[in-house]
Scaffold this active site. Structure first.
Site, short mmCIF file in Angstrom:
data_model
loop_
_atom_site.label_atom_id
_atom_site.label_comp_id
_atom_site.label_asym_id
_atom_site.label_seq_id
_atom_site.Cartn_x
_atom_site.Cartn_y
_atom_site.Cartn_z
N ASP A 1 11.24 -1.23 -1.19
CA ASP A 1 12.16 -0.42 -0.40
C ASP A 1 11.41 0.54 0.52
O ASP A 1 11.97 1.50 0.99
CB ASP A 1 13.10 0.36 -1.33
CG ASP A 1 12.33 1.22 -2.32
OD1 ASP A 1 11.11 1.39 -2.15
OD2 ASP A 1 12.95 1.72 -3.28
N ASN A 2 10.11 0.29 0.74
CA ASN A 2 9.40 1.25 1.58
C ASN A 2 8.30 0.59 2.41
O ASN A 2 7.72 -0.42 2.02
CB ASN A 2 8.86 2.40 0.74
CG ASN A 2 7.77 1.94 -0.20
OD1 ASN A 2 6.60 1.91 0.17
ND2 ASN A 2 8.15 1.54 -1.41
N THR B 1 4.41 0.28 1.02
CA THR B 1 4.12 -0.83 0.11
C THR B 1 4.15 -2.16 0.87
O THR B 1 3.35 -3.05 0.61
CB THR B 1 5.12 -0.84 -1.06
OG1 THR B 1 5.14 0.46 -1.65
CG2 THR B 1 4.70 -1.86 -2.12
N CYS C 1 1.96 -5.96 13.09
CA CYS C 1 2.22 -6.20 14.52
C CYS C 1 3.68 -5.94 14.85
O CYS C 1 4.01 -5.43 15.92
CB CYS C 1 1.94 -7.66 14.89
SG CYS C 1 0.26 -8.21 14.79
N CYS D 1 18.94 2.44 1.30
CA CYS D 1 20.16 2.12 0.57
C CYS D 1 20.81 3.38 0.00
O CYS D 1 22.01 3.42 -0.22
CB CYS D 1 19.85 1.14 -0.56
SG CYS D 1 19.26 -0.43 0.08
N CYS E 1 -4.40 -5.50 16.43
CA CYS E 1 -3.89 -5.27 15.06
C CYS E 1 -5.04 -5.28 14.05
O CYS E 1 -5.77 -6.27 13.94
CB CYS E 1 -2.87 -6.35 14.70
SG CYS E 1 -2.30 -6.21 12.98
ZN LIG Z 1 -0.98 -8.11 12.88
#
Ligand SMILES: [Zn+2]
Length: 336
Positions: free
Chosen positions: A126-127, A130, A170, A182, A241
């Protein structure tokens, strides 16, 4: 001909999987990170399909989870059972043949490093922190990572294949995440099941080697507004990236956060190194604080805050969303 247990007969009958595909599924291993609504839904389907899983979650079952987190019961909420434990019990009852490993832990780079090899990583978190950690972990290990997210009646799916850009980092600035959770925007169960089903079908394709069938586009669905999009994101590669282009993997660093606000819930997580729960229980009881013990947690109240300590040294401080307040409260209870 390879033998397939009878319980998988209908799945093995499906032309896309077959007997050989079923054997492949049973020999692979998938990491599911998070056992909230999405994690519960994908674990349920994958365990029924015969796929060995490593499951990890840091939280415990609450009554507000029951509307959509399909592995849990009122009894789990009442007992505040850690989700990893409640999920494991339920999944073993569903399929006792499949290999399952469930851990109560907050996923960190340190934790991921100790894992034995997995074939695929599923995002049921949910984040953002992570998710980026899992993105970098999967890229570094050369395995796919399936991003998924739901809030309200809105959901997204995207599969990151190693060596094929763009990765989640990216795409971050292009994704309409907008900081909603939520807890703040609510969520309805159907979008969770929808997004979970997409993750599972892509998992079945990947594990059986049907790479040509994989959905490479970013899928977006709003089930309430009856809108869906399939976006070709290939041109959104960020050429600088640090994850998929220069391979620096910035999220693979040591214990990034000592404290973390849990998904807009008025709960802050603080870390402490402890040696077992019992010494802490004695310490609190000597200070006349009533302690509730379970095999996995200690619970007590302090200055109107409900405190929950896990075996791995995480303390959840309820009733605040400020890290410094939570740290001060934990210091008062456990010592600095
Ligand atoms: Zn990337």
């Amino acid at each position: 001909m390879t033998h397939v247990p009878e319980r998988y007969a209908r799945q093995a009958r499906f032309h896309g999987i077959g007997v050989e595909g079923q054997s492949e599924l049973m020999e692979k291993r998938v990491l599911v990170v998070g056992l909230g609504a999405l994690g519960a839904a994908v674990a349920d389907q994958l365990v029924r399909a015969g796929v060995p899983l490593i499951l990890v979650d840091r939280d415990y079952v609450e009554v507000t989870n029951l509307q959509r987190q399909t592995l849990y019961t009122e009894q789990d909420a009442l007992a505040e059972t850690p989700k990893a434990i409640a999920a494991l019990e339920r999944l073993r009852a569903i399929n006792s043949d499949v290999e399952l490993d469930a851990r109560i832990a907050d996923v960190s780079w340190e934790w991921l490093r100790t894992l034995s090899p997995v074939d695929l990583v599923l995002d049921a978190t949910d984040n953002v922190d992570t998710r980026l950690l899992l993105n970098d972990f999967a890229l570094e290990r050369g395995i796919p990572f399936m991003f998924a997210s739901c809030v309200g009646a809105y959901g997204m799916n995207y599969t990151i294949m190693p060596g094929e850009a763009p990765c989640l980092r990216c795409l971050m600035r292009h994704l309409p995440l907008a900081g909603q959770t939520c807890a703040t925007a609510g969520v309805v169960a159907p979008i969770v099941q929808h997004v979970a089903s997409r993750q599972v079908v892509e998992t079945l394709k990947f594990l059986t080697g049907r790479l040509e069938k994989l959905e490479r586009r970013l899928l977006i669905e709003d089930m309430w507004e009856n809108q869906s999009q399939r976006l070709d994101v290939a041109r959104l590669v960020d050429v600088s990236c640090p994850s998929c282009q220069t391979h620096e993997y910035p999220s693979l660093v040591s214990n990034r956060q000592q404290t973390a606000l849990l998904c807009g819930r008025d709960v802050v997580q603080v870390r402490r190194s402890i040696e077992g729960l019992e010494p802490i229980a004695h310490q609190l009881e000597r200070a006349d604080i009533a302690v509730k013990r379970t095999p996995f947690t200690l619970e007590w109240r302090w200055r109107n805050h409900r405190m929950l300590l896990f075996l791995d040294g995480r303390v959840l401080v309820h009733g605040t969303d400020e890290a410094h307040v939570a740290v001060a409260i934990v210091d008062e209870c456990l010592g600095v």
